[in-house]
Design a protein around this motif. Structure first.
Motif, PDB file in Angstrom:
ATOM      1  N   LEU A 152      -5.317  -6.833   3.688  1.00 31.66           N
ATOM      2  CA  LEU A 152      -5.026  -7.745   2.582  1.00 31.66           C
ATOM      3  C   LEU A 152      -4.319  -7.005   1.444  1.00 31.66           C
ATOM      4  O   LEU A 152      -3.362  -7.513   0.855  1.00 31.66           O
ATOM      5  N   ARG A 153      -4.788  -5.800   1.156  1.00 32.50           N
ATOM      6  CA  ARG A 153      -4.169  -5.027   0.069  1.00 32.50           C
ATOM      7  C   ARG A 153      -2.749  -4.607   0.424  1.00 32.50           C
ATOM      8  O   ARG A 153      -1.823  -4.746  -0.387  1.00 32.50           O
ATOM      9  N   THR A 154      -2.561  -4.101   1.643  1.00 33.05           N
ATOM     10  CA  THR A 154      -1.219  -3.640   2.020  1.00 33.05           C
ATOM     11  C   THR A 154      -0.261  -4.813   2.205  1.00 33.05           C
ATOM     12  O   THR A 154       0.938  -4.682   1.941  1.00 33.05           O
ATOM     13  N   ARG A 155      -0.788  -5.953   2.640  1.00 39.89           N
ATOM     14  CA  ARG A 155       0.104  -7.118   2.746  1.00 39.89           C
ATOM     15  C   ARG A 155       0.598  -7.543   1.367  1.00 39.89           C
ATOM     16  O   ARG A 155       1.768  -7.911   1.204  1.00 39.89           O
ATOM     17  N   LYS A 156      -0.261  -7.501   0.376  1.00 34.78           N
ATOM     18  CA  LYS A 156       0.176  -7.833  -0.982  1.00 34.78           C
ATOM     19  C   LYS A 156       1.271  -6.878  -1.441  1.00 34.78           C
ATOM     20  O   LYS A 156       2.261  -7.288  -2.055  1.00 34.78           O
ATOM     21  N   THR A 157       1.115  -5.600  -1.108  1.00 40.58           N
ATOM     22  CA  THR A 157       2.123  -4.617  -1.501  1.00 40.58           C
ATOM     23  C   THR A 157       3.459  -4.912  -0.831  1.00 40.58           C
ATOM     24  O   THR A 157       4.509  -4.884  -1.485  1.00 40.58           O
ATOM     25  N   VAL A 158       3.448  -5.183   0.459  1.00 40.76           N
ATOM     26  CA  VAL A 158       4.716  -5.417   1.148  1.00 40.76           C
ATOM     27  C   VAL A 158       5.356  -6.727   0.688  1.00 40.76           C
ATOM     28  O   VAL A 158       6.586  -6.832   0.604  1.00 40.76           O
ATOM     29  N   LEU A 159       4.545  -7.716   0.352  1.00 41.25           N
ATOM     30  CA  LEU A 159       5.111  -8.961  -0.177  1.00 41.25           C
ATOM     31  C   LEU A 159       5.746  -8.720  -1.553  1.00 41.25           C
ATOM     32  O   LEU A 159       6.783  -9.313  -1.878  1.00 41.25           O
ATOM     33  N   ASP A 160       5.144  -7.833  -2.346  1.00 39.08           N
ATOM     34  CA  ASP A 160       5.752  -7.469  -3.633  1.00 39.08           C
ATOM     35  C   ASP A 160       7.079  -6.738  -3.417  1.00 39.08           C
ATOM     36  O   ASP A 160       8.047  -6.936  -4.160  1.00 39.08           O
ATOM     37  N   GLN A 182       2.989   3.808   6.115  1.00 36.31           N
ATOM     38  CA  GLN A 182       1.917   4.145   5.189  1.00 36.31           C
ATOM     39  C   GLN A 182       0.754   3.179   5.345  1.00 36.31           C
ATOM     40  O   GLN A 182      -0.419   3.596   5.329  1.00 36.31           O
ATOM     41  N   ALA A 183       1.069   1.900   5.505  1.00 33.79           N
ATOM     42  CA  ALA A 183       0.010   0.902   5.670  1.00 33.79           C
ATOM     43  C   ALA A 183      -0.800   1.168   6.938  1.00 33.79           C
ATOM     44  O   ALA A 183      -2.027   1.026   6.945  1.00 33.79           O
ATOM     45  N   GLN A 184      -0.117   1.557   8.025  1.00 34.50           N
ATOM     46  CA  GLN A 184      -0.827   1.874   9.258  1.00 34.50           C
ATOM     47  C   GLN A 184      -1.735   3.086   9.061  1.00 34.50           C
ATOM     48  O   GLN A 184      -2.881   3.108   9.540  1.00 34.50           O
ATOM     49  N   ALA A 185      -1.229   4.098   8.349  1.00 30.86           N
ATOM     50  CA  ALA A 185      -2.040   5.296   8.098  1.00 30.86           C
ATOM     51  C   ALA A 185      -3.294   4.948   7.307  1.00 30.86           C
ATOM     52  O   ALA A 185      -4.392   5.458   7.585  1.00 30.86           O
ATOM     53  N   GLU A 186      -3.151   4.066   6.317  1.00 33.44           N
ATOM     54  CA  GLU A 186      -4.313   3.662   5.522  1.00 33.44           C
ATOM     55  C   GLU A 186      -5.280   2.839   6.370  1.00 33.44           C
ATOM     56  O   GLU A 186      -6.507   2.953   6.212  1.00 33.44           O
ATOM     57  N   LEU A 187      -4.752   2.024   7.277  1.00 34.18           N
ATOM     58  CA  LEU A 187      -5.618   1.286   8.188  1.00 34.18           C
ATOM     59  C   LEU A 187      -6.374   2.240   9.109  1.00 34.18           C
ATOM     60  O   LEU A 187      -7.519   1.978   9.495  1.00 34.18           O
ATOM     61  N   ASP A 188      -5.736   3.374   9.419  1.00 34.37           N
ATOM     62  CA  ASP A 188      -6.372   4.381  10.280  1.00 34.37           C
ATOM     63  C   ASP A 188      -7.363   5.261   9.541  1.00 34.37           C
ATOM     64  O   ASP A 188      -8.004   6.116  10.150  1.00 34.37           O
ATOM     65  N   GLY A 189      -7.467   5.081   8.214  1.00 35.65           N
ATOM     66  CA  GLY A 189      -8.475   5.829   7.469  1.00 35.65           C
ATOM     67  C   GLY A 189      -7.953   6.747   6.396  1.00 35.65           C
ATOM     68  O   GLY A 189      -8.743   7.359   5.673  1.00 35.65           O
ATOM     69  N   ASP A 190      -6.624   6.891   6.262  1.00 37.69           N
ATOM     70  CA  ASP A 190      -6.087   7.736   5.194  1.00 37.69           C
ATOM     71  C   ASP A 190      -6.358   7.116   3.829  1.00 37.69           C
ATOM     72  O   ASP A 190      -6.550   5.892   3.704  1.00 37.69           O
ATOM     73  N   GLU A 191      -6.318   7.948   2.802  1.00 41.90           N
ATOM     74  CA  GLU A 191      -6.521   7.446   1.447  1.00 41.90           C
ATOM     75  C   GLU A 191      -5.342   6.576   1.009  1.00 41.90           C
ATOM     76  O   GLU A 191      -4.212   6.762   1.448  1.00 41.90           O
ATOM     77  N   GLU A 192      -5.639   5.637   0.116  1.00 45.88           N
ATOM     78  CA  GLU A 192      -4.582   4.797  -0.441  1.00 45.88           C
ATOM     79  C   GLU A 192      -3.648   5.658  -1.275  1.00 45.88           C
ATOM     80  O   GLU A 192      -4.097   6.480  -2.085  1.00 45.88           O
ATOM     81  N   MET A 193      -2.340   5.464  -1.063  1.00 48.37           N
ATOM     82  CA  MET A 193      -1.340   6.256  -1.766  1.00 48.37           C
ATOM     83  C   MET A 193      -0.332   5.336  -2.437  1.00 48.37           C
ATOM     84  O   MET A 193      -0.034   4.253  -1.922  1.00 48.37           O
ATOM     85  N   PRO A 194       0.225   5.768  -3.595  1.00 47.64           N
ATOM     86  CA  PRO A 194       1.319   4.980  -4.176  1.00 47.64           C
ATOM     87  C   PRO A 194       2.548   5.060  -3.284  1.00 47.64           C
ATOM     88  O   PRO A 194       2.758   6.064  -2.582  1.00 47.64           O
ATOM     89  N   PHE A 195       3.351   4.013  -3.302  1.00 47.51           N
ATOM     90  CA  PHE A 195       4.568   3.988  -2.487  1.00 47.51           C
ATOM     91  C   PHE A 195       5.764   4.102  -3.413  1.00 47.51           C
ATOM     92  O   PHE A 195       5.917   3.325  -4.352  1.00 47.51           O
ATOM     93  N   ASP A 196       6.624   5.078  -3.136  1.00 43.39           N
ATOM     94  CA  ASP A 196       7.801   5.346  -3.969  1.00 43.39           C
ATOM     95  C   ASP A 196       9.038   4.847  -3.237  1.00 43.39           C
ATOM     96  O   ASP A 196       9.547   5.518  -2.333  1.00 43.39           O
ATOM     97  N   PRO A 197       9.562   3.670  -3.578  1.00 46.21           N
ATOM     98  CA  PRO A 197      10.701   3.096  -2.853  1.00 46.21           C
ATOM     99  C   PRO A 197      11.934   3.984  -2.868  1.00 46.21           C
ATOM    100  O   PRO A 197      12.595   4.146  -1.836  1.00 46.21           O
ATOM    101  N   ASP A 198      12.264   4.576  -4.011  1.00 45.82           N
ATOM    102  CA  ASP A 198      13.489   5.371  -4.109  1.00 45.82           C
ATOM    103  C   ASP A 198      13.447   6.593  -3.196  1.00 45.82           C
ATOM    104  O   ASP A 198      14.388   6.866  -2.453  1.00 45.82           O
ATOM    105  N   SER A 199      12.358   7.320  -3.240  1.00 42.47           N
ATOM    106  CA  SER A 199      12.274   8.513  -2.402  1.00 42.47           C
ATOM    107  C   SER A 199      12.173   8.148  -0.928  1.00 42.47           C
ATOM    108  O   SER A 199      12.656   8.888  -0.062  1.00 42.47           O
TER     109      SER A 199
END
Length: 331
Positions: A152-160, A182-199
């Motif tokens: 739910l959290r990552t879907r909101k991010t991708v919709l944004d 990144q969303a898959q990694a977080e689903l696999d247990g990684d910590e939530e990370m900010p996403f930097d579109p430009d980089s």
């Protein structure tokens, strides 16, 4: 229980005989057991015809298709069953289409299906606003709570990301693809990370590869095909310009498929499915509305085709990241 639906959901109404297409064409219509029993018990000419046309296959009842159309579809574009018995007599499939329901136990998401031309018109033209949420009693979660929270959290991010009109639509689709990792990694247990579109974009531009224009259509040509029209479209791709309606298209796919990863924890194949669908529809060109609707009829309404696409996300050379990004960023 929460019931969430797009703001445009309740505005849909079948346009019946005014529709240039019909959901009564080409598809076998699955008839639920209650309706099948009712139809087979009807007296008179309608009952006689229904008993002749209904057939049982693999434990299900379907309406026999005659010359590519449901025989209950009248020449005026209306349904004979509805005309003679009323809307309440329609089988579940015909009564609900093109409305979609995803029931997760303690919440339900509803939507419209792209394979209906009128629904597709609404989906592609509606402004992107917050969905309507209703509360009703009852319901228990039927999923992994932690996984669903991530989805739910990552879907909101991708919709944004998709809604960001400061960037071209092809670039936001590329960002959605990259964010999928990144969303898959977080689903696999990684910590939530900010996403930097430009980089994210800068890091992949030098690695993208532009494939032959026929590579992706050729894959789809190898799937089950419903109509000759689809074969012709796949054999003659003619890319159309990107436009903002592709944001709506991508949003539709994300809203429909993203949370389904709660069933198997495989999100990235669905991310590729969503983005590759947008790319193919753009590659085929023509009127976006009719191309998207035809795509949905051919692909989304065929479970085997959807499964083949999810598998191809990892195994078929047309779906490698460098090629998908090349198709998005080549312009």
């Amino acid at each position: 229980m929460k019931i969430k639906k797009p703001s445009y959901f309740d505005s849909f109404h079948c346009i019946a005989s005014a529709c240039p297409d019909s959901c009564c064409k080409e598809w076998d219509v699955q008839v639920d057991a209650k309706s099948a029993a009712c139809y087979r018990s009807l007296p008179g000419p309608l009952g006689d015809d229904l008993r002749r046309l209904l057939k049982d296959e693999d434990g299900e009842t379907v309406m026999t298709i005659v010359e590519g159309r449901c025989p209950m579809w009248r020449t005026d574009g209306l349904c004979r069953i509805q005309a003679e018995l009323g809307e309440q007599a329609l089988c579940k499939t015909c009564r609900e289409f093109p409305r979609l329901t995803h029931d997760y136990g303690d919440f339900v998401e509803r939507g419209l299906e792209l394979s209906c031309l009128e629904a597709a018109r609404i989906i592609l033209s509606a402004p992107i606003v917050e969905p309507i949420v209703e509360e009703i009693p009852g319901g228990e979660a039927e999923y992994d709570m932690e996984a669903m929270a991530v989805l739910l959290r990552t879907r909101k991010t991708v919709l944004d990301i998709l809604a960001d009109t400061t960037q071209p639509v092809n670039e936001v689709l590329a960002l959605a693809l990259l964010y999928g990792y990144q969303a898959q990694a977080e689903l696999d247990g990684d910590e939530e990370m900010p996403f930097d579109p430009d980089s994210a974009l800068d890091s992949v531009r030098e690695f993208v590869k532009v494939p032959e224009i026929t590579e992706l259509p050729n894959f789809f040509a190898g799937l089950e095909i419903l109509t000759d029209t689809w074969t012709h479209r796949l054999n003659a791709p003619s890319p159309a310009p990107w436009n903002d309606r592709y944001r709506n298209l991508a949003r539709y796919f994300v809203e429909r498929y993203w949370l389904q990863a709660v069933s198997d924890y495989d999100l990235y194949c669905r991310v590729k499915y969503c983005i590759a669908s947008c790319i193919l529809i753009r590659q085929l060109g023509g009127d976006l509305l009719t191309t998207a609707q035809t795509y949905s009829k051919e692909i989304e309404n065929n479970t085997d085709n959807v499964e083949a696409l999810l598998d191809a996300a990892y195994s078929h050379p047309a779906f490698t990241d460098d090629k998908l990004l090349g198709l998005l960023l080549q312009d």
